[in-house]
Design a protein around this motif. Structure first.
Motif, PDB file in Angstrom:
ATOM      1  N   ALA A   1       0.825  -1.185  -0.034  1.00  0.00           N
ATOM      2  CA  ALA A   1       0.003  -0.124  -0.086  1.00  0.00           C
ATOM      3  C   ALA A   1       0.799   1.254  -0.094  1.00  0.00           C
ATOM      4  N   GLY A   2       1.995   1.054   0.788  1.00  0.00           N
ATOM      5  CA  GLY A   2       3.058   2.380   0.787  1.00  0.00           C
ATOM      6  C   GLY A   2       3.431   2.724  -0.577  1.00  0.00           C
ATOM      7  N   VAL A   3       4.137   1.482  -1.220  1.00  0.00           N
ATOM      8  CA  VAL A   3       4.630   1.652  -2.459  1.00  0.00           C
ATOM      9  C   VAL A   3       3.847   2.301  -3.424  1.00  0.00           C
ATOM     10  N   ALA A   4       2.446   1.692  -3.648  1.00  0.00           N
ATOM     11  CA  ALA A   4       1.389   2.460  -4.438  1.00  0.00           C
ATOM     12  C   ALA A   4       1.129   3.642  -4.033  1.00  0.00           C
ATOM     13  N   ALA A   5       0.941   4.139  -2.874  1.00  0.00           N
ATOM     14  CA  ALA A   5       0.810   5.474  -2.459  1.00  0.00           C
ATOM     15  C   ALA A   5       2.085   6.351  -2.885  1.00  0.00           C
ATOM     16  N   LEU A   6       3.112   5.818  -2.850  1.00  0.00           N
ATOM     17  CA  LEU A   6       4.133   6.672  -3.269  1.00  0.00           C
ATOM     18  C   LEU A   6       4.232   7.025  -4.782  1.00  0.00           C
ATOM     19  N   THR A   7       3.974   5.853  -5.544  1.00  0.00           N
ATOM     20  CA  THR A   7       4.009   5.722  -6.954  1.00  0.00           C
ATOM     21  C   THR A   7       2.596   6.890  -7.220  1.00  0.00           C
TER      22      THR A   7
ATOM     23  N   ILE B   1       3.608  19.271 -10.355  1.00  0.00           N
ATOM     24  CA  ILE B   1       3.577  20.381 -11.092  1.00  0.00           C
ATOM     25  C   ILE B   1       5.071  20.393 -11.591  1.00  0.00           C
ATOM     26  N   THR B   2       5.004  20.574 -13.033  1.00  0.00           N
ATOM     27  CA  THR B   2       6.366  20.453 -13.431  1.00  0.00           C
ATOM     28  C   THR B   2       7.147  21.610 -13.466  1.00  0.00           C
ATOM     29  N   THR B   3       8.290  21.558 -12.576  1.00  0.00           N
ATOM     30  CA  THR B   3       9.508  22.660 -12.534  1.00  0.00           C
ATOM     31  C   THR B   3      10.709  22.089 -12.920  1.00  0.00           C
ATOM     32  N   VAL B   4      11.539  22.943 -13.227  1.00  0.00           N
ATOM     33  CA  VAL B   4      12.905  22.479 -13.610  1.00  0.00           C
ATOM     34  C   VAL B   4      14.022  22.879 -12.634  1.00  0.00           C
ATOM     35  N   PRO B   5      15.057  21.726 -12.462  1.00  0.00           N
ATOM     36  CA  PRO B   5      15.163  20.443 -12.699  1.00  0.00           C
ATOM     37  C   PRO B   5      14.037  19.195 -12.145  1.00  0.00           C
ATOM     38  N   VAL B   6      13.776  19.843 -11.069  1.00  0.00           N
ATOM     39  CA  VAL B   6      13.004  18.865 -10.010  1.00  0.00           C
ATOM     40  C   VAL B   6      11.438  19.023  -9.986  1.00  0.00           C
ATOM     41  N   PRO B   7      10.600  18.243 -10.362  1.00  0.00           N
ATOM     42  CA  PRO B   7       9.222  18.459 -10.305  1.00  0.00           C
ATOM     43  C   PRO B   7       8.593  18.737  -8.640  1.00  0.00           C
ATOM     44  N   VAL B   8       7.635  19.199  -8.631  1.00  0.00           N
ATOM     45  CA  VAL B   8       6.842  19.464  -7.268  1.00  0.00           C
ATOM     46  C   VAL B   8       5.970  18.156  -7.278  1.00  0.00           C
ATOM     47  N   THR B   9       5.995  17.388  -6.266  1.00  0.00           N
ATOM     48  CA  THR B   9       5.091  16.250  -6.358  1.00  0.00           C
ATOM     49  C   THR B   9       4.417  16.004  -4.797  1.00  0.00           C
ATOM     50  N   LEU B  10       3.419  15.320  -4.804  1.00  0.00           N
ATOM     51  CA  LEU B  10       2.974  15.080  -3.190  1.00  0.00           C
ATOM     52  C   LEU B  10       3.910  13.941  -2.411  1.00  0.00           C
ATOM     53  N   GLN B  11       4.994  13.466  -2.968  1.00  0.00           N
ATOM     54  CA  GLN B  11       5.762  12.547  -2.378  1.00  0.00           C
ATOM     55  C   GLN B  11       6.032  12.863  -0.851  1.00  0.00           C
ATOM     56  N   MET B  12       6.687  14.288  -0.667  1.00  0.00           N
ATOM     57  CA  MET B  12       6.964  14.660   0.420  1.00  0.00           C
ATOM     58  C   MET B  12       5.896  14.377   1.577  1.00  0.00           C
TER      59      MET B  12
ATOM     60  N   VAL C   1       3.470  11.911   1.468  1.00  0.00           N
ATOM     61  CA  VAL C   1       3.422  10.775   1.536  1.00  0.00           C
ATOM     62  C   VAL C   1       4.484  10.042   2.087  1.00  0.00           C
ATOM     63  N   VAL C   2       5.739  10.314   2.153  1.00  0.00           N
ATOM     64  CA  VAL C   2       6.865   9.874   2.711  1.00  0.00           C
ATOM     65  C   VAL C   2       6.755  10.029   4.192  1.00  0.00           C
ATOM     66  N   MET C   3       6.227  11.349   4.740  1.00  0.00           N
ATOM     67  CA  MET C   3       6.186  11.894   5.911  1.00  0.00           C
ATOM     68  C   MET C   3       5.087  10.713   6.812  1.00  0.00           C
ATOM     69  N   VAL C   4       3.887  10.738   6.060  1.00  0.00           N
ATOM     70  CA  VAL C   4       2.919  10.147   6.561  1.00  0.00           C
ATOM     71  C   VAL C   4       3.247   8.336   6.783  1.00  0.00           C
ATOM     72  N   ILE C   5       3.853   7.606   5.758  1.00  0.00           N
ATOM     73  CA  ILE C   5       4.567   6.427   5.861  1.00  0.00           C
ATOM     74  C   ILE C   5       5.315   6.152   7.084  1.00  0.00           C
ATOM     75  N   GLY C   6       6.421   7.284   7.191  1.00  0.00           N
ATOM     76  CA  GLY C   6       7.136   7.350   8.551  1.00  0.00           C
ATOM     77  C   GLY C   6       6.659   7.228   9.616  1.00  0.00           C
TER      78      GLY C   6
ATOM     79  N   TRP D   1       8.087  26.097   0.423  1.00  0.00           N
ATOM     80  CA  TRP D   1       6.815  26.351   1.041  1.00  0.00           C
ATOM     81  C   TRP D   1       5.604  25.823   0.786  1.00  0.00           C
ATOM     82  N   VAL D   2       5.696  24.899  -0.361  1.00  0.00           N
ATOM     83  CA  VAL D   2       4.798  23.927  -0.823  1.00  0.00           C
ATOM     84  C   VAL D   2       4.692  22.823  -0.004  1.00  0.00           C
ATOM     85  N   ASP D   3       6.098  22.369   0.518  1.00  0.00           N
ATOM     86  CA  ASP D   3       6.078  21.214   1.272  1.00  0.00           C
ATOM     87  C   ASP D   3       5.834  21.382   2.759  1.00  0.00           C
ATOM     88  N   ALA D   4       6.182  22.582   3.023  1.00  0.00           N
ATOM     89  CA  ALA D   4       5.684  23.092   4.646  1.00  0.00           C
ATOM     90  C   ALA D   4       4.114  23.059   4.612  1.00  0.00           C
TER      91      ALA D   4
END
Length: 199
Positions: free
Chosen positions: A32-38, A45-56, A58-63, A174-177
């Motif tokens: 379930a955790g791997v699926a949620a991360l995926t 949101i496409t940003t260069v060079p690293v995109p903004v995602t919801l992963q942060m 999900v990572v914290m919730v899993i932890g 700020w988005v992650d916060a």
């Protein structure tokens, strides 16, 4: 907010199991955790060079939900799948080359953050908004430090050394916060709701 206490995390309250059933529970949570991360990697949101995602988030919730061992195993499994080439990351492709790209340090940071936040949750830091906020801050640092160091070391010349903060931190912090405020509010509220006789 003791760092020595060994307290239950939220996943301990789900499906009280022993023996073989305990391993089945852990496997189910890992999948379930791997699926949620995926899924969270693909919401971006496409940003260069690293995109903004919801992963942060999900990572914290899993932890915080799984504790350090299961959270670490979940993130390690996720990273291993991506390393093998399965399209579980934010990009359309994965594999070893993806780790060498600008997001490589952040991926490693995800694993570190999940284990760290999981350990702090085991110590009871997810029981109050203040301690949960400190746990989230520690998790953010665990992601951003290797992420920015890797970005600066491998892509500094291409991006301009003076732009490491703009590309590696400012775009996301700020988005992650704001996303992590959800966890800071939710976890203590859930513990108040379910109670914890062993707290």
């Amino acid at each position: 907010m003791s760092t020595l206490a060994h307290r239950p995390v939220l996943s301990d309250l789900v499906w009280n199991a022993e023996g073989t059933q305990l391993w089945l529970k852990r496997l189910a949570l890992l999948v379930a955790g791997v699926a949620a991360l995926t899924v969270s990697a693909k919401v971006q949101i496409t940003t260069v060079p690293v995109p903004v995602t919801l992963q942060m988030l999900v990572v914290m919730v899993i932890g915080a939900s799984y504790g350090p061992r299961l959270a670490g195993a979940t993130l390690a499994s996720y990273l291993a799948l991506g390393f093998q080439g399965l399209p579980v990351f934010a990009g359309a492709v994965a594999g070893p080359a993806y780790f060498a790209g600008p997001t490589g340090g952040y991926l490693v940071g995800f694993l570190l953050a999940a284990v760290l936040v999981g350990a702090l949750a085991r110590a009871g830091w997810d029981r109050s908004p203040v301690s949960m906020a400190l746990a989230m801050a520690a998790g953010i640092l665990a992601v951003y430090v290797p992420g920015v160091v890797w970005l600066a070391a491998s892509w500094g010349a291409a991006l301009g050394w003076e732009n490491w903060y703009a590309y590696g931190v400012k775009t996301f912090i700020w988005v992650d916060a704001l996303k992590l405020v959800v966890a800071v509010i939710a976890f203590p509220a859930i513990w108040k709701l379910v109670g914890d006789a062993r707290a």
